[in-house]
Design a protein around this motif. Structure first.
Motif, PDB file in Angstrom:
ATOM      1  N   THR A 157      31.844 -13.671  15.093  1.00 20.87           N
ATOM      2  CA  THR A 157      31.870 -14.923  15.635  1.00 20.87           C
ATOM      3  C   THR A 157      30.407 -15.466  15.541  1.00 20.87           C
ATOM      4  N   TYR A 158      29.198 -14.585  15.340  1.00 15.23           N
ATOM      5  CA  TYR A 158      27.745 -15.127  14.876  1.00 15.23           C
ATOM      6  C   TYR A 158      27.969 -16.081  13.940  1.00 15.23           C
ATOM      7  N   TRP A 159      28.803 -15.781  12.691  1.00 10.96           N
ATOM      8  CA  TRP A 159      28.759 -16.364  11.532  1.00 10.96           C
ATOM      9  C   TRP A 159      29.964 -17.048  11.014  1.00 10.96           C
ATOM     10  N   ILE A 160      31.078 -16.581  11.609  1.00 10.75           N
ATOM     11  CA  ILE A 160      32.439 -17.066  11.217  1.00 10.75           C
ATOM     12  C   ILE A 160      33.101 -17.681  12.511  1.00 10.75           C
ATOM     13  N   THR A 161      33.720 -18.837  12.367  1.00  6.90           N
ATOM     14  CA  THR A 161      34.248 -19.514  13.567  1.00  6.90           C
ATOM     15  C   THR A 161      35.572 -18.672  14.011  1.00  6.90           C
ATOM     16  N   PRO A 162      35.842 -18.829  15.188  1.00  4.77           N
ATOM     17  CA  PRO A 162      37.073 -17.808  15.503  1.00  4.77           C
ATOM     18  C   PRO A 162      38.279 -18.239  14.978  1.00  4.77           C
ATOM     19  N   ALA A 163      38.362 -19.703  14.633  1.00  2.34           N
ATOM     20  CA  ALA A 163      39.642 -20.389  13.895  1.00  2.34           C
ATOM     21  C   ALA A 163      39.891 -19.393  12.551  1.00  2.34           C
ATOM     22  N   ILE A 164      38.685 -19.262  11.839  1.00  2.00           N
ATOM     23  CA  ILE A 164      39.087 -18.600  10.546  1.00  2.00           C
ATOM     24  C   ILE A 164      39.216 -17.291  10.573  1.00  2.00           C
ATOM     25  N   ILE A 165      38.564 -16.560  11.780  1.00  2.00           N
ATOM     26  CA  ILE A 165      38.933 -15.151  11.905  1.00  2.00           C
ATOM     27  C   ILE A 165      40.276 -14.803  12.407  1.00  2.00           C
ATOM     28  N   SER A 166      40.675 -15.729  13.317  1.00  2.00           N
ATOM     29  CA  SER A 166      42.085 -15.611  13.762  1.00  2.00           C
ATOM     30  C   SER A 166      43.112 -15.953  12.696  1.00  2.00           C
ATOM     31  N   ALA A 167      43.186 -16.972  12.107  1.00  2.00           N
ATOM     32  CA  ALA A 167      44.006 -17.261  11.010  1.00  2.00           C
ATOM     33  C   ALA A 167      43.987 -16.231   9.713  1.00  2.00           C
ATOM     34  N   THR A 168      42.763 -15.830   9.463  1.00  2.00           N
ATOM     35  CA  THR A 168      42.641 -14.855   8.357  1.00  2.00           C
ATOM     36  C   THR A 168      43.415 -13.494   8.929  1.00  2.00           C
ATOM     37  N   GLY A 169      43.045 -13.165  10.269  1.00  2.00           N
ATOM     38  CA  GLY A 169      43.974 -11.936  10.815  1.00  2.00           C
ATOM     39  C   GLY A 169      45.293 -11.908  10.622  1.00  2.00           C
ATOM     40  N   PHE A 170      45.758 -12.915  11.088  1.00  2.00           N
ATOM     41  CA  PHE A 170      47.264 -13.119  10.915  1.00  2.00           C
ATOM     42  C   PHE A 170      47.830 -13.305   9.677  1.00  2.00           C
ATOM     43  N   PHE A 171      46.945 -13.821   8.655  1.00  2.00           N
ATOM     44  CA  PHE A 171      47.363 -13.757   7.244  1.00  2.00           C
ATOM     45  C   PHE A 171      47.583 -12.445   6.724  1.00  2.00           C
TER      46      PHE A 171
END
Length: 498
Positions: free
Chosen positions: A325-339
């Motif tokens: 989360t220091y470099w990537i927004t939680p939105a992208i992390i969360s969406a990528t995870g479920f993808f």
């Protein structure tokens, strides 16, 4: 000096206590799924009673979390946390002495209520101690321990069941909750929202009953049918009460649920985030043991080991995602995870029936990695989109939707599996009357595989395995589609600036 050290250490100790509380929640969902066959053999229960070993806990936990969170904010977060832990420990002990599945189911209902109080109190309390990135890191640790309960639950349940019997499975959450209770009792200071003065009892009553009825109705549907009198009546009553609840909240000066929160796309996105693991992960903890033990002949221990592979990333990945989360927004992390999880589900669908393959274990691992990326961020995000004083409410909403989502997902999967089974059996045995096809479908969809040929001599064992495997493949593939859709919705909503 000692006083200062104690003050500095208390938040860490209370974080440990919150983690212990978090661990017992999934432990109490995942572990019983592995021991259901053993419970059935000892207590001679029906398929419907066995379904409620899982659903009873989810039903009351999902419907009571919002009320518990609000009670924590109003009357004391420490108080609600302690009451929840005490009664959770008590009911867990009593479950291990159950003499019938009916009694066990009743105790599971009560266990779910106390779990809602314990977890809502813990998360609400913790939200007052941390802000910003510190809160995200603290809640990522909560997510890790939540994942550890899911990861080790089936594995430990299999070991305990094989060596000590199914009753021993309920001793573990009892010991963890008691340890947490002692830490909270000694180190926590009371915390409450002093500005919250009015009670919203009608809102609490209508919401709890409506969510409970809707979840119950969806659970009944695969068994009684969507158009059965009971199912329609329960769902209709739940829907009416939900409308009444919304009307009450709009009129109340200090509502239990501030409906204006739903004007925020991020808030809605967080609630979508709460639902996603139900379809990509939680349902697998319930339906895979039925297949592994019932159809493939695995022991409880072997099934637990397979589920451990699915869940082990949830012990590691949440800490990694918190640093991201220091470099990537939680939105992208969360969406990528479920993808990633959706890709794992698609791959698993095509390999799930290959009993001798190690590939399906790899695909289970991929699913776990995908789910693990947003897992530790979710609880932190749930309270980050509201004012700190409303942390209990936000926690309650999030967990109400998360656990209601679990119940809805399980009911949906049961309905999907039933529909696929019915279609497959009809295609193989199209001369059978629909009543017999329905009876066989109910037996298979409720994981009751014993003595099938004695009840249904007109269909061979190979045909039963074939129709079940085909239906299971289609169900897993559908879960992949649902998870992919949710990942896209989460990505779009969480990126919108309020």
């Amino acid at each position: 000096m000692n006083s200062n050290n104690k003050s500095e250490q208390s938040p860490i100790i209370l974080l440990v206590a919150a983690c212990l509380t978090a661990a017992v929640i999934p432990l109490s969902i995942a572990a019983p799924a592995v021991i259901i066959p053993e419970i059935s053999r000892e207590l001679k229960s029906t398929s419907i009673e066995l379904i409620w070993v899982i659903n009873a806990y989810i039903l009351t936990y999902g419907s009571c979390t919002l009320v518990a969170g609000n009670l924590a904010d109003k009357y004391g977060r420490k108080l609600v946390w302690l009451i929840g832990l005490f009664f959770f420990s008590l009911f867990s002990v009593l479950i291990s002495f159950s003499t019938s599945v009916f009694i066990l189911d009743l105790l599971r209902l009560l266990q779910g209520v106390s779990a809602a109080a314990a977890f809502s109190g813990a998360i609400s309390y913790l939200a007052q101690k941390y802000d910003g990135n510190e809160r995200l890191r603290a809640f990522s640790l909560i997510g890790t321990t939540f994942g550890s309960g899911a990861a080790f639950g089936p594995f430990i349940a299999g070991l305990l069941s094989d060596y000590l019997g199914w009753r021993a499975v309920f001793w573990l959450p009892t010991s963890l909750s008691l340890l947490s209770l002692l830490l909270v009792l000694k180190y926590a200071k009371e915390s409450k929202n002093i500005n919250n003065k009015k009670n919203d009892w009608w809102g609490a009553i209508t919401f709890t009953i409506s969510v409970g009825l809707i979840t119950y109705g969806i659970t009944l549907a695969p068994i009684d049918g969507w158009l059965s009198y009971t199912t329609v009546l329960v769902l209709f009553t739940g829907g009416v009460l939900l409308i009444i609840f919304i009307f009450i909240e709009l009129q109340h000066d200090e509502p239990m649920l501030n409906l204006t929160l739903f004007k925020s796309p991020k808030f809605i996105g967080v609630q979508c985030l709460a639902i996603a693991p139900a379809f990509s992960y939680i349902v697998l903890l319930i339906i895979l043991p039925a297949k592994f033990i019932g159809m493939e002949g695995m022991s409880s221990n072997q099934a637990g080991q397979c589920l451990f592979i699915l869940s082990i990333p949830l012990l590691i990945i949440p800490i990694f995602s918190a640093k991201l989360t220091y470099w990537i927004t939680p939105a992208i992390i969360s969406a990528t995870g479920f993808f990633i999880a959706s890709i794992g589900l698609f791959l698993l669908a095509y390999e799930i029936n290959n009993t001798g393959s190690y590939q399906r274990l790899i695909y289970l691992l991929i699913i776990g990695i995908g789910v693990g990326l947003p897992w530790g961020l979710m609880d932190g995000l749930s309270v980050s989109v509201v004012d700190k004083s409303q942390a209990g409410m936000a926690t309650g909403i999030f967990n109400a939707i998360r656990l209601s989502g679990d119940g809805i997902a399980l009911a949906t999967v049961s309905a999907l599996l039933s529909e696929y089974l019915y279609s497959n059996i009809h295609a193989v045995e199209n001369n059978l009357p629909s009543s017999q096809i329905k009876a066989l479908t109910n037996q298979l969809s409720t994981s009751n595989f014993s003595n099938l040929n004695s009840y249904f001599p007109y269909i061979s064992k190979d045909e039963i395995i074939s129709v079940y495997d085909s239906a299971f493949h289609a169900t897993i593939f559908t879960l992949g589609l649902i998870t992919l859709f949710i990942s896209l919705v989460v990505f779009m909503l969480l990126r919108i600036k309020n």
